[in-house]
Motif scaffolding. Structure first.
Motif, mmCIF file in Angstrom:
data_model
loop_
_atom_site.group_PDB
_atom_site.id
_atom_site.type_symbol
_atom_site.label_atom_id
_atom_site.label_comp_id
_atom_site.label_asym_id
_atom_site.label_seq_id
_atom_site.Cartn_x
_atom_site.Cartn_y
_atom_site.Cartn_z
ATOM 1 N N ARG A 93 0.950 -1.044 0.159
ATOM 2 C CA ARG A 93 0.108 -0.006 0.028
ATOM 3 C C ARG A 93 0.696 1.142 0.113
ATOM 4 O O ARG A 93 1.772 1.415 0.650
ATOM 5 C CB ARG A 93 -0.992 -0.070 1.380
ATOM 6 C CG ARG A 93 -2.126 -1.054 1.102
ATOM 7 C CD ARG A 93 -3.112 -1.094 2.335
ATOM 8 N NE ARG A 93 -2.272 -1.214 3.495
ATOM 9 C CZ ARG A 93 -2.880 -1.511 4.728
ATOM 10 N NH1 ARG A 93 -4.314 -1.460 4.878
ATOM 11 N NH2 ARG A 93 -2.170 -1.835 5.749
ATOM 12 N N SER A 96 -0.638 7.363 -1.885
ATOM 13 C CA SER A 96 -1.339 7.948 -3.140
ATOM 14 C C SER A 96 -1.143 7.361 -4.312
ATOM 15 O O SER A 96 0.121 6.647 -4.387
ATOM 16 C CB SER A 96 -1.453 9.486 -3.294
ATOM 17 O OG SER A 96 0.110 9.865 -3.397
ATOM 18 N N VAL A 97 -1.970 6.961 -5.430
ATOM 19 C CA VAL A 97 -1.719 6.317 -6.361
ATOM 20 C C VAL A 97 -1.521 7.429 -7.582
ATOM 21 O O VAL A 97 -1.773 8.298 -7.500
ATOM 22 C CB VAL A 97 -2.733 5.166 -6.666
ATOM 23 C CG1 VAL A 97 -2.937 4.228 -5.530
ATOM 24 C CG2 VAL A 97 -4.046 5.855 -7.003
ATOM 25 N N GLU A 167 -2.311 -0.870 -8.237
ATOM 26 C CA GLU A 167 -1.464 0.060 -7.188
ATOM 27 C C GLU A 167 -2.777 -0.168 -5.806
ATOM 28 O O GLU A 167 -4.155 0.007 -5.934
ATOM 29 C CB GLU A 167 -1.548 1.393 -7.579
ATOM 30 C CG GLU A 167 -0.621 1.590 -8.552
ATOM 31 C CD GLU A 167 -0.388 2.915 -9.057
ATOM 32 O OE1 GLU A 167 -0.171 3.646 -8.411
ATOM 33 O OE2 GLU A 167 -0.875 3.433 -10.448
ATOM 34 N N GLU A 169 -4.028 1.389 -2.173
ATOM 35 C CA GLU A 169 -4.065 2.782 -1.534
ATOM 36 C C GLU A 169 -4.624 2.563 -0.361
ATOM 37 O O GLU A 169 -5.903 2.083 -0.203
ATOM 38 C CB GLU A 169 -4.771 3.855 -2.278
ATOM 39 C CG GLU A 169 -4.997 5.252 -1.733
ATOM 40 C CD GLU A 169 -5.506 6.102 -2.501
ATOM 41 O OE1 GLU A 169 -5.200 7.359 -2.404
ATOM 42 O OE2 GLU A 169 -6.242 5.768 -3.732
ATOM 43 N N GLN A 170 -4.058 2.677 0.827
ATOM 44 C CA GLN A 170 -4.802 2.956 2.054
ATOM 45 C C GLN A 170 -5.837 3.989 2.319
ATOM 46 O O GLN A 170 -5.329 5.097 2.183
ATOM 47 C CB GLN A 170 -3.594 3.123 3.198
ATOM 48 C CG GLN A 170 -4.055 3.390 4.623
ATOM 49 C CD GLN A 170 -4.623 1.999 5.107
ATOM 50 O OE1 GLN A 170 -3.965 1.069 5.073
ATOM 51 N NE2 GLN A 170 -5.963 1.952 5.438
ATOM 52 N N GLY A 171 -7.107 3.622 2.475
ATOM 53 C CA GLY A 171 -8.101 4.339 2.348
ATOM 54 C C GLY A 171 -8.615 4.764 3.722
ATOM 55 O O GLY A 171 -9.526 5.647 3.695
ATOM 56 N N THR A 182 -9.027 -0.693 1.922
ATOM 57 C CA THR A 182 -7.976 -0.630 0.950
ATOM 58 C C THR A 182 -8.672 -0.592 -0.377
ATOM 59 O O THR A 182 -9.403 -1.329 -0.885
ATOM 60 C CB THR A 182 -6.849 -1.821 1.132
ATOM 61 O OG1 THR A 182 -6.439 -1.790 2.551
ATOM 62 C CG2 THR A 182 -5.778 -1.383 0.223
ATOM 63 N N HIS A 185 -6.522 -0.215 -7.152
ATOM 64 C CA HIS A 185 -6.522 0.339 -8.651
ATOM 65 C C HIS A 185 -5.887 -0.699 -9.412
ATOM 66 O O HIS A 185 -4.835 -0.718 -9.410
ATOM 67 C CB HIS A 185 -5.997 1.896 -8.520
ATOM 68 C CG HIS A 185 -6.462 2.514 -7.419
ATOM 69 N ND1 HIS A 185 -7.393 3.846 -7.684
ATOM 70 C CD2 HIS A 185 -6.563 2.983 -6.320
ATOM 71 C CE1 HIS A 185 -7.759 4.553 -6.768
ATOM 72 N NE2 HIS A 185 -7.210 3.976 -5.895
#
Length: 212
Positions: A93, A96-97, A167, A169-171, A182, A185
């Motif tokens: 993670r 940002s992606v 990719e 991304e920690q949400g 998570t 993408h």
């Protein structure tokens, strides 16, 4: 007594005009046929690339479900095989992606290589493990975005992955009983016939879970 009548033939200008009209119709017809063939090929490529994306999404969900199911036996966050495999995914993670608009290079005619993207990886849908640097990550796709596997006798490993990557991304984090999540993408980019800019498609898979 026979009488011969003079018959007027086509002038050179009329012949050239007829040839010009025929050429315009022929070229127009060929252009339309080529555009139709290119459109059909692009549609086929997009369909095949979406199948690859769907396979990656299903592989992520399978790994996630296996890790959740392991909770009842080894305790969520334990050292079970499924938990370990899923933790390897979560370790990829990033904060940002890559924005969708930046999937191509600055010139807009080449795909941005997954090897240049922090945290990019793919999932081996046959074995349920991640591959961080498969062959093809550092090269432009030769056809459409795809993952090619070795035969089962060779271990079902990924031979190469072209123009497709994930990719993570920690949400959010687990807070006050609310599970974190998570966003995965899944991206695909490749150059296609009859188009100056690459085709870019993608989807997002959100998986909610407590921290491992």
């Amino acid at each position: 007594m026979l009488k011969f009548r003079r018959q007027r033939g086509d002038t050179m200008i009329e012949v050239l005009f007829a040839i010009t009209i025929f050429s315009m119709v022929a070229v127009g017809g060929l252009t339309i046929m080529n555009q139709g063939a290119a459109s059909a090929q692009r549609s086929l490529e997009i369909t095949l690339a979406r199948q690859e994306i769907d396979a990656q999404a299903e592989a992520l969900r399978m790994m996630y479900d296996e890790a959740i199911a392991e909770k009842s036996t080894s305790g969520y966050g334990g050292s079970g095989a499924a938990t370990t495999r899923w933790q390897a995914v979560l370790n990829k993670r990033v904060a940002s992606v890559t924005p969708f608009s930046e999937m191509t290079d600055s010139d807009g005619v080449r795909c941005r290589l997954p090897s240049e993207i922090t945290g990019a990886f793919v999932v081996n849908a046959r074995t349920g493990v991640i591959d961080e640097a498969p062959i093809g990550f550092a090269a432009q796709p030769s056809i459409y975005s795809r993952i090619v596997y070795q035969s089962p006798s060779d271990g079902d490993a990924i031979r190469f992955a072209e123009g497709i990557w994930i990719e993570a991304e920690q949400g959010g984090s687990s807070v006050a009983g609310v599970p974190g999540y998570t966003d995965f993408h899944i991206r695909a980019c490749w150059s296609t016939i009859g188009q100056s800019t690459p085709v870019t498609i993608g989807t997002i898979v959100r998986l909610h879970e407590p921290s491992l």
